[in-house]
Scaffold this motif. Structure first.
Motif, PDB file in Angstrom:
ATOM      1  N   UNK B  74     -20.805 -11.093  58.972  1.00  0.00           N
ATOM      2  CA  UNK B  74     -20.002  -9.882  59.166  1.00  0.00           C
ATOM      3  C   UNK B  74     -20.539  -8.910  60.197  1.00  0.00           C
ATOM      4  N   UNK B  75     -21.701  -9.208  60.758  1.00  0.00           N
ATOM      5  CA  UNK B  75     -22.274  -8.323  61.780  1.00  0.00           C
ATOM      6  C   UNK B  75     -22.786  -9.170  62.930  1.00  0.00           C
ATOM      7  N   UNK B  76     -23.444  -8.480  63.858  1.00  0.00           N
ATOM      8  CA  UNK B  76     -24.065  -9.216  64.965  1.00  0.00           C
ATOM      9  C   UNK B  76     -25.500  -9.600  64.657  1.00  0.00           C
ATOM     10  N   UNK B  77     -25.877  -9.579  63.396  1.00  0.00           N
ATOM     11  CA  UNK B  77     -27.187 -10.085  62.991  1.00  0.00           C
ATOM     12  C   UNK B  77     -27.831  -9.193  61.955  1.00  0.00           C
ATOM     13  N   UNK B 145     -24.242  -0.488  67.288  1.00  0.00           N
ATOM     14  CA  UNK B 145     -23.098   0.192  66.689  1.00  0.00           C
ATOM     15  C   UNK B 145     -23.172   0.196  65.173  1.00  0.00           C
ATOM     16  N   UNK B 146     -22.791   1.329  64.586  1.00  0.00           N
ATOM     17  CA  UNK B 146     -22.745   1.401  63.112  1.00  0.00           C
ATOM     18  C   UNK B 146     -21.577   0.584  62.578  1.00  0.00           C
ATOM     19  N   UNK B 151     -16.576  -4.279  64.865  1.00  0.00           N
ATOM     20  CA  UNK B 151     -16.851  -4.873  66.169  1.00  0.00           C
ATOM     21  C   UNK B 151     -16.904  -6.397  66.094  1.00  0.00           C
ATOM     22  N   UNK B 152     -17.412  -6.901  64.985  1.00  0.00           N
ATOM     23  CA  UNK B 152     -17.437  -8.370  64.830  1.00  0.00           C
ATOM     24  C   UNK B 152     -16.008  -8.906  64.732  1.00  0.00           C
ATOM     25  N   UNK B 153     -15.162  -8.206  64.007  1.00  0.00           N
ATOM     26  CA  UNK B 153     -13.762  -8.623  63.902  1.00  0.00           C
ATOM     27  C   UNK B 153     -13.063  -8.470  65.259  1.00  0.00           C
ATOM     28  N   UNK B 154     -13.364  -7.381  65.952  1.00  0.00           N
ATOM     29  CA  UNK B 154     -12.756  -7.196  67.279  1.00  0.00           C
ATOM     30  C   UNK B 154     -13.131  -8.353  68.196  1.00  0.00           C
ATOM     31  N   UNK B 181     -11.101  -1.953  73.244  1.00  0.00           N
ATOM     32  CA  UNK B 181     -11.073  -0.842  72.292  1.00  0.00           C
ATOM     33  C   UNK B 181      -9.807  -0.882  71.454  1.00  0.00           C
ATOM     34  N   UNK B 182      -8.710  -1.304  72.060  1.00  0.00           N
ATOM     35  CA  UNK B 182      -7.466  -1.419  71.296  1.00  0.00           C
ATOM     36  C   UNK B 182      -7.572  -2.470  70.199  1.00  0.00           C
ATOM     37  N   UNK B 183      -8.164  -3.605  70.525  1.00  0.00           N
ATOM     38  CA  UNK B 183      -8.354  -4.624  69.496  1.00  0.00           C
ATOM     39  C   UNK B 183      -9.199  -4.062  68.353  1.00  0.00           C
TER      40      UNK B 183
END
Lengths: 456, 583
Positions: B74-77, B145-146, B151-154, B181-183
């Protein structure tokens, strides 16, 4: 769950070559090689000559009907009427000297190609595409089962061209199936090399492709076996490989092991082959791919590879927009790359061993969308080499008029030569026997032999 | 040789050269924020989806291993701090918090990095950001990023609604960042809103040629461009063949059932006519560059719309002749949104990007069901879908219960970011532009075509093919990139200077403080290995691997310093096939 992958697995299991016991990865490569041994004689024992084929895939769908343009006044006027704003002015066309079909010319941007053609170095196979079976327009319109699946879809049509089978559930390419039959069993080094990305064309049931980049083989850093200070690290690292206990990790580990072995073989094979000074005249990345391919072909002897299959690619042909600007530049890049490659091979003294040809997922519509074209079906391909009967146009050349018997609709042309027929002749030159060719192209007997021979 | 290496890779990920010296770092492995923080004005669009009544999520603690697995999905690590946080508060509460985390913005971050880059602006006279500024913005957000989940979903959505700078957009990096950013805006919002955003986005309009698409002109053999019409169906919404809820193909007479044919494509192509940059008028239709505007969504110029044509769309929806273009657009988007394929199509894609390459039919069905109805009658609720994907029993099953076919090869770019996040980062200077294609064969919104970096059905020859399993990411990890990924892990693990070794005259953008890791090693090498196992492998290291690495340390300590031992142990994990896989 039935997925496309499942379908292909079932077909795979039914074919004659595939009644195989499931292979476990831990003995994977050895088992695969044993199987290949059962299929055909090793190429190093079988062939005492050297041959290589080079497939250049033009990704996006090449508007090749705007590469070969009729120049006789009636036919040109029809072309201009059809193409409207995308028609190339007559005075910008360079004549192709041939008597096979109507008078044709190529645009200025492709002058290097015209030169190759007129010097007998290259020919064209016209109006080619994936076909289920020979069919007329009315037969196709009345029976959708005669239409290849997912016509006009990029990835599906790329699959059909690269597989050589008008069925998108296949997971091997015709180049790969050729490699299956001639690959050596006592080496891990594949005979198929891709400079143009992972592709289906070179994928066999067993035969793999080896990805290289234009600078050659990638060098390991921390795991480079040539430096003794890495030995202890490598020794323990290999134990970590062996610890892999799930299919994904095992697959990754196995591949990494193969890379280490093959890199060493390739480094030594390439070390004696230099670059030439041939100027590829700004043929960009495609030129660079072909330059490396030329070196690899010259290294055939030192690599002990009498047969090799190469894949290169050039993208950007999906000219929905701005075609008048984009297409000439692409055609120029292609032409310069082909001319440079031909000169390079001749300078190395190996041109007689090499056949080069283009493929592309489709031609494009003769009608436009204003400033570009959309996805078509049949297109023309180029074939080049000493062994080719050069300066010829092989096959039927339709007029560029819509609503004819050649037009499936909106100027999407119906193929009159199949990929099977085309590939079968290349496979024969490559050294495959008749039953082997039928194994590579199982649908070939639906078409019969083409009424032309590509080779002198 | 080593020095050249360091500089080569440093320019990839750190940025060699430049002026200024680094400040004396404080020993800490806490992740610090970049110097310039973008303003966060969240631009959420009101959702039309009925949402479930919010309930307080059950506070359910979990094991550190499962927390690490969740964070890998769910995150970048994962980081040690976040593992501890998730383990104590529970996954569901973490997800709820992530829904509310302040959003990071790619456009602002790209601009900030560009504005701080004297080399680009002054020495090279760049007026607009380069691709490298946008990629560096992306990795800054991924690292710091918090709003990790958003961001992972984007990033996953950017591989569904693909645009790429390998196109006519190759000098429009701020505009591509706007699209990204829209995504991210819609990552937890409604799929119908997201689809409309994408369709009317001028960046997408340029990429797939809907912008400036005109009604037919029969005299000149001109028909509407079909590119967007085809790809919006094939790649963004429904795919080529009809699907059951569980993602399997529907079969009729032994064959799959195509969802559309060439006539359907043409019908949608006629709907998608008459749209252009905001601010365009009938008279300025052809003045493409004069009207350039990538900030607002496209607008309709009715005179260029194929209004007089009857268009038979999907599901029996018919746009009668005479319908105005804006109404026709809404009908077309609704017809796509309502198609029963969308649920399983989107479910499978998101599951493949986050959790596993070969989800079971039931997992797809459970997820598609939530897409169809979020529990309060709402269709297309992406927040509910993401929550379902991560909380599903198949994603959360403990390692001992996992089927062999569970899991996936990590995307190379994500793996690279994970490696850096795991260690904590010290950043004395503003990030420099970065380029990732060379090492990872992927960069955000930079795929070779609208077909993304890899095919969702790619399966390599060998055991995976025999088992009928796909491994899409392996399509871009070929022989060349296997080596480059390994070298990148080695460079980062072994050759990155620590804060202790930093050369004051040699500017570094990022480095690692090895102090805490050295104390772990000195305490007991197994303690360091446990840490690496948890943060990098989610506790999945088996005894064989453990023994091999500890044996290596026992041998290597004869000639290596403590910090060198830490680095070697790290590389044995980061360079391992095990780290390339997520289970």
């Amino acid at each position: 769950m039935i997925t496309k992958t499942s379908f292909s697995r079932r077909r795979f299991l039914k074919t004659s070559l595939a009644s195989i016991v499931a292979l476990t990865t831990s003995t994977g490569l050895a088992a695969q090689l044993q199987l290949a041994n059962a299929l055909g004689a090793q190429s190093s024992a079988r062939f005492n000559d050297h041959k290589a084929i080079v497939c250049i895939f033009l990704y996006g769908g090449h508007d090749s009907f705007n590469l070969l343009v009729p120049t006789a006044s009636g036919e040109y006027n029809n072309y201009a009427q059809t193409r409207q704003s995308l028609a190339i002015p007559l005075e910008e066309l360079i004549d192709l000297q041939q008597n096979d079909v109507m008078h044709l010319g190529v645009p200025q941007s492709a002058d290097a190609l015209a030169d190759l053609f007129n010097r007998g170095r290259a020919s064209v196979v016209s109006n080619m595409g994936p076909m289920i079976a020979p069919a007329t327009k009315s037969e196709l319109l009345n029976n959708t089962r005669l239409q290849p699946p997912q016509l006009f879809s990029h990835n599906d049509q790329q699959t059909l061209w690269q597989s050589g089978l008008a069925d998108t559930n296949i997971v091997s390419g015709w180049g790969g199936r050729m490699a299956d039959l001639v690959m050596d069993t006592d080496t891990s080094l594949p005979l198929s090399f891709s400079l143009g990305g992972t592709n289906l064309f070179q994928r066999g049931r067993i035969a793999q492709q080896y990805a290289m980049n234009k600078d050659g083989v990638e060098q390991f850093g921390a795991l480079n076996p040539e430096h003794s200070w890495n030995d202890t690290r490598i020794a323990h690292y290999l134990r970590v490989f062996e610890a892999a206990d799930d299919p994904f990790t095992r697959t990754y580990a196995q591949k990494l092991k193969n890379v280490r072995t093959n890199n060493t073989l390739l480094n030594s094979g390439l070390s004696s082959v230099a670059n030439t000074d041939i100027d590829y005249r700004e043929a960009g990345d495609l030129g660079d791919q072909l330059k490396m391919i030329a070196r690899m072909i010259e290294a055939q002897a030192s690599l002990n590879q009498p047969r090799q299959i190469f894949f290169a690619s050039l993208g950007g042909f999906d000219t929905h927009d701005d075609q008048a600007y984009l297409l000439p530049r692409l055609q120029q890049t292609l032409s310069h790359a082909l001319a440079g490659f031909d000169a390079d091979l001749q300078a190395r003294g190996i041109a007689q061993n090499v056949v080069t040809f283009t493929q592309s997922e489709f031609g494009r519509t003769l009608t436009s969308n204003g400033d570009g074209t959309d996805h078509g079906w049949a297109g023309h391909q180029i074939i080049m080499g000493d062994a080719i009967d050069g300066g010829r146009i092989f096959g039927h050349m339709p007029e560029q008029v819509i609503n004819t018997v050649d037009d499936f609709g909106d100027g999407r042309m119906i193929p009159t030569t199949s990929i099977d027929q085309f590939g079968a002749q290349i496979a024969q030159w490559f050294g495959l026997g008749t039953s082997e060719i039928n194994d590579v192209f199982p649908n070939l007997n639906r078409f019969g032999a083409a009424d032309f021979s590509l080779f002198r | 040789m080593k020095a050249i290496w360091v500089c080569l890779f440093a320019s990839m990920l750190l940025g060699c050269g430049g002026g200024g010296s680094s400040d004396s770092p404080s020993p800490s492995n806490v992740i610090t924020n970049p110097n310039t923080t973008p303003s966060t004005t969240p631009s959420t669009t009101p959702s039309t989806t009925p949402t479930t009544t919010p309930t307080t999520p059950i506070d359910r603690s979990t094991t550190p291993q499962d927390a690490a697995r969740l964070l890998t999905q769910a995150t970048f690590g994962p980081t040690k701090a976040e593992i501890d946080a998730v383990a104590s508060q529970g996954i569901e509460m973490w997800i709820e918090e992530q829904f509310d985390a302040p959003q990071s913005h790619h456009r602002a971050q790209t601009l900030a990095i560009f504005n701080a880059d004297d080399n680009a602006r002054i020495e090279n006279g760049a007026e607009l950001p380069w691709s490298g500024h946008r990629y560096a913005a992306w990795s800054e957000i991924a690292l710091h990023g918090e709003d990790q989940l958003r961001q992972r979903v984007a990033f996953a959505l950017s591989q569904l609604f693909v645009i790429s700078d390998k196109s006519a957009l190759d000098n429009s990096h701020l505009d591509i960042a706007t699209y990204y950013d829209g995504l991210a805006d819609y990552a937890f919002g409604n799929y119908r809103d997201l689809l409309e955003f994408v369709t009317l986005s001028p960046a997408m309009g340029v990429y797939l040629n809907m912008l400036g698409n005109e009604k037919p002109d029969e005299d000149n053999n001109i028909r509407p461009d079909e590119n967007f019409a085809r790809e919006v169906m094939q790649l963004f919404t429904i795919g080529l063949d009809e699907l059951n809820l569980d993602g399997s193909l529907k079969i009729q007479n032994g064959q799959p059932i195509p969802t559309y044919d060439i006539d359907t494509v043409k019908a949608y192509a006629h709907v998608f006519t008459g749209w252009h940059f905001y601010g365009t008028t009938y008279n300025t239709w052809d003045n493409w560059w004069q009207n350039r505007n990538f900030r607002n969504q496209m607008v309709l110029i009715p005179e260029y719309h194929a209004q007089d044509v009857r268009k038979a769309l999907l599901n029996g929806v018919v746009v009668e002749a005479g319908t105005d273009g804006e109404r026709a657009m809404q009908m077309a988007l609704d017809s796509l949104f309502e198609h029963p394929n969308v649920g399983p199509f989107v479910a499978r894609h998101l599951i493949q990007r986050l959790v596993t390459s070969n989800p079971s039919p039931d997992y797809i069905a459970r997820t598609a069901q939530v897409f169809n109805d979020n529990g309060a009658g709402g269709r297309g609720d992406l927040g509910a879908v993401v929550k379902q994907i991560l909380l599903d029993e198949e994603a959360r099953q403990p390692r001992a219960d996992q089927a062999p076919e569970f899991g996936k090869i990590k995307e190379p770019l994500i793996r690279g970011i994970q490696m850096i996040r795991a260690f904590g980062i010290y950043e004395p200077n503003t990030p420099k532009p970065q380029w990732y294609d060379y090492v990872f064969n992927q960069s955000p919104l930079s795929s070779p075509s609208v077909f993304n970096f890899f095919s969702d059905s790619f399966t390599p020859a060998g055991q995976l093919n025999e088992m009928g399993l796909v491994a899409p990411e392996l399509e871009i990890i070929n022989d060349t990139y296997m080596v480059r990924n390994s070298n990148h892990a080695a460079w980062w693990s072994i050759w990155t200077p620590s804060t202790q070794e930093i050369d004051a005259g040699h500017e570094r953008a990022m480095t690692i403080d090895f102090t805490p890791f050295i104390s772990m090693l000195q305490n007991d090498p197994a303690e360091l290995l446990d840490y690496l196992d948890l943060v990098l492998l989610s506790g999945g290291m088996n005894d064989t691997m453990r023994e091999a690495i500890l044996d290596y340390d026992q041998v290597a300590k004869e000639w290596l310093s403590d910090v060198e031992r830490v680095k070697e142990m790290t590389f044995m994990v980061t360079g391992s096939p095990q780290f390339a896989v997520q289970r």
